[in-house]
Design an enzyme around this catalytic site. Structure first.
Site, PDB file in Angstrom:
ATOM      1  N   ASP A  51       0.844  -1.206   0.000  1.00 24.32           N
ATOM      2  CA  ASP A  51       0.000   0.000   0.000  1.00 24.32           C
ATOM      3  C   ASP A  51       0.880   1.257   0.000  1.00 24.32           C
ATOM      4  OD1 ASP A  51       0.902  -0.205   2.590  1.00 24.32           O
ATOM      5  OD2 ASP A  51      -1.087  -0.183   3.523  1.00 24.32           O
ATOM      6  N   SER A  52       2.217   1.054  -0.025  1.00 23.52           N
ATOM      7  CA  SER A  52       3.135   2.173  -0.260  1.00 23.52           C
ATOM      8  C   SER A  52       2.902   2.753  -1.661  1.00 23.52           C
ATOM      9  CB  SER A  52       4.589   1.725  -0.105  1.00 23.52           C
ATOM     10  OG  SER A  52       4.832   0.550  -0.855  1.00 23.52           O
ATOM     11  N   ASP A  90      -1.035  -6.108  -0.127  1.00 24.93           N
ATOM     12  CA  ASP A  90      -1.462  -5.489   1.138  1.00 24.93           C
ATOM     13  C   ASP A  90      -2.976  -5.308   1.151  1.00 24.93           C
ATOM     14  OD1 ASP A  90       0.591  -5.002   2.949  1.00 24.93           O
ATOM     15  OD2 ASP A  90       1.273  -3.214   1.878  1.00 24.93           O
ATOM     16  N   LYS A 120      -1.266  -9.512   2.814  1.00 23.01           N
ATOM     17  CA  LYS A 120      -0.529  -9.086   4.014  1.00 23.01           C
ATOM     18  C   LYS A 120      -1.416  -8.152   4.828  1.00 23.01           C
ATOM     19  CE  LYS A 120       3.210  -6.111   3.828  1.00 23.01           C
ATOM     20  NZ  LYS A 120       2.772  -4.950   4.639  1.00 23.01           N
ATOM     21  N   GLU A 122      -1.334  -5.709   8.607  1.00 20.79           N
ATOM     22  CA  GLU A 122      -0.497  -5.107   9.652  1.00 20.79           C
ATOM     23  C   GLU A 122      -1.132  -5.306  11.026  1.00 20.79           C
ATOM     24  OE1 GLU A 122       0.143  -0.985   8.767  1.00 20.79           O
ATOM     25  OE2 GLU A 122       1.041  -1.388   6.814  1.00 20.79           O
ATOM     26  N   GLU A 189       9.264  -4.367  10.556  1.00 18.54           N
ATOM     27  CA  GLU A 189       9.657  -3.051  10.042  1.00 18.54           C
ATOM     28  C   GLU A 189      10.225  -2.174  11.147  1.00 18.54           C
ATOM     29  OE1 GLU A 189       6.892  -1.193   7.377  1.00 18.54           O
ATOM     30  OE2 GLU A 189       7.967   0.710   7.386  1.00 18.54           O
TER      31      GLU A 189
HETATM   32  O1  KIV Z   1       3.568  -1.153   1.652  1.00 20.65           O
HETATM   33  C1  KIV Z   1       4.771  -1.501   1.695  1.00 20.65           C
HETATM   34  O2  KIV Z   1       5.579  -1.168   0.822  1.00 20.65           O
HETATM   35  C2  KIV Z   1       5.190  -2.334   2.814  1.00 20.65           C
HETATM   36  C3  KIV Z   1       6.658  -2.607   2.938  1.00 20.65           C
HETATM   37  C4  KIV Z   1       7.345  -1.402   3.433  1.00 20.65           C
HETATM   38  C5  KIV Z   1       6.934  -3.780   3.773  1.00 20.65           C
HETATM   39  O3  KIV Z   1       4.395  -2.740   3.593  1.00 20.65           O
END
Ligand code: KIV
Length: 271
Positions: A51-52, A90, A120, A122, A189
Site C-alpha cells: 500500500d506504499s 497489502d 498481508k 499489519e 519493520e
Molecule cells: O507497503 C509496503 O511497501 C510495505 C513494505 C514497506 C513492507 O508494507
C-alpha cells in the site's frame, strides 16, 4: 550477476524451505506491469504490491487513502507480468481492522480479480480474527509487525519501534501468535537489529526485515527507494542501488532538447 533460481515458481512452501536451509529471501514492492517484469527477471523471490503505492505512485503522505479497487488494479498489473515471484498484496487500511467479514470479502476480491497468491495485514493480536478468517478460506497471510504505517496517526512518528522492553515483549508475543495461527511469514519493520535476530531465531516461519537488521530471514525495500526514483527519503536502512531520478531526468532533458532543436525525429526515424 547470478541469482539463485532453484524454484521455477516461488510458493509459500519454497520460502519455508529457504529459511530451513539458511537461504535469504529477497522481496521488493511492485505496482505496475513493466516494473514487475524487470523485477521478476532480476530474480527477486517475492513481489509485494504494497500500500506504499499510496505514497510512491499516487503521491499521498500516508498509506491510508489507497482503496481496495486501486490495490486490485495494481495487483492485477503485477500478476500479469510475473513468471516466478510470489505476489503478495497489502489489504488496504479499513478493510480488515474491526471486521473479519470485511477482511475475507476484501481478500476474496483481491484473489479473484487480481490472481495474486497471498495477502498481508499489519498488526498482531488485535487483528487475529481477521487473519484467522482469511486463512480459513485457504488464502496465505503474511503478517507485519513493528512500524505498521497504517497506524501512523497512533504512533505519531516513523521512528524505530519496540526499543523499550514492554513494546519488544508485545512484539515477540504477537510474532509467536501470528506463527501459531498460520501466517506463512512476517514483515518486521524498523525495529532494533537485536530484536529482529531474536524473533527470527525464535520462529520457524521466515521473517522479512525492512530496517530490521542483518539477521532477518529476508529483506524488503520499496523499489522506488532502492532504485533512487524517490529522492527525499533517507532512512538509515535504505541502500540505493541506482539513481534513476537523475538518469531519467537526463534522458528527458536530452529528448526535450532534441525535439526543440528539430534533431528528433531524424530522417531514419520517420515513414
Ligand atoms: O507497503 C509496503 O511497501 C510495505 C513494505 C514497506 C513492507 O508494507
Amino acid at each position: 550477476m547470478s541469482v539463485h533460481k532453484e524454484f521455477k515458481r516461488i510458493t509459500t512452501h519454497a520460502l519455508q524451505a529457504m529459511k530451513a536451509r539458511g537461504e535469504r529471501i529477497s522481496m521488493l514492492t511492485a505496482y505496475d506491469y513493466s516494473m514487475a517484469k524487470i523485477l521478476d527477471a532480476g530474480g527477486v523471490d517475492v513481489l509485494l504490491v504494497g500500500d506504499s503505492a499510496s505514497n510512491v505512485m499516487a503521491g499521498h503522505e500516508t498509506t491510508l487513502p489507497i482503496t481496495l479497487d486501486q490495490m486490485i488494479y495494481h495487483a492485477s498489473s503485477v500478476v500479469r507480468a510475473v513468471e516466478r515471484a510470489l505476489v503478495v498484496v497489502d489489504l488496504p487500511f479499513g478493510n480488515y481492522q474491526g471486521s473479519s467479514r470485511k477482511a475475507l470479502a476484501s481478500t476474496v476480491r483481491i484473489m479473484k480479480e487480481s490472481g495474486a497468491h497471498a495477502v498481508k495485514m499489519e498488526g498482531g493480536k488485535e487483528i487475529q480474527e481477521s487473519i484467522e478468517r482469511v486463512l480459513s478460506a485457504g488464502v496465505p497471510v503474511m503478517g507485519h509487525l513493528g512500524l505498521t504505517p497504517q497506524s501512523i496517526y497512533k504512533f505519531g512518528t516513523y521512528t524505530v519501534r519496540a526499543k523499550g522492553e514492554v513494546e519488544a515483549e508485545r512484539l515477540i508475543k504477537d510474532a509467536k501468535l501470528l506463527q501459531k495461527i498460520g501466517c506463512f511469514a512476517i514483515v518486521l519493520e524498523k525495529i532494533p537489529a537485536e530484536l529482529g535476530k531474536q524473533v527470527s531465531e525464535m520462529l520457524d516461519i521466515p521473517t522479512i526485515g525492512i530496517g530490521g537488521g542483518q539477521h532477518t530471514d529476508g529483506q524488503v525495500l520499496v523499489t522506488h527507494d532502492m532504485l533512487g526514483i524517490t529522492k527525499d527519503f533517507h532512512p538509515r536502512f535504505l541502500r540505493r542501488y541506482a539513481n534513476l531520478f537523475d538518469t531519467i531526468k537526463e534522458a528527458v532533458e536530452q529528448y526535450s532538447t532534441d525535439v526543440k532543436n528539430r534533431d528528433f525525429p531524424s530522417k531514419k526515424e520517420q515513414y
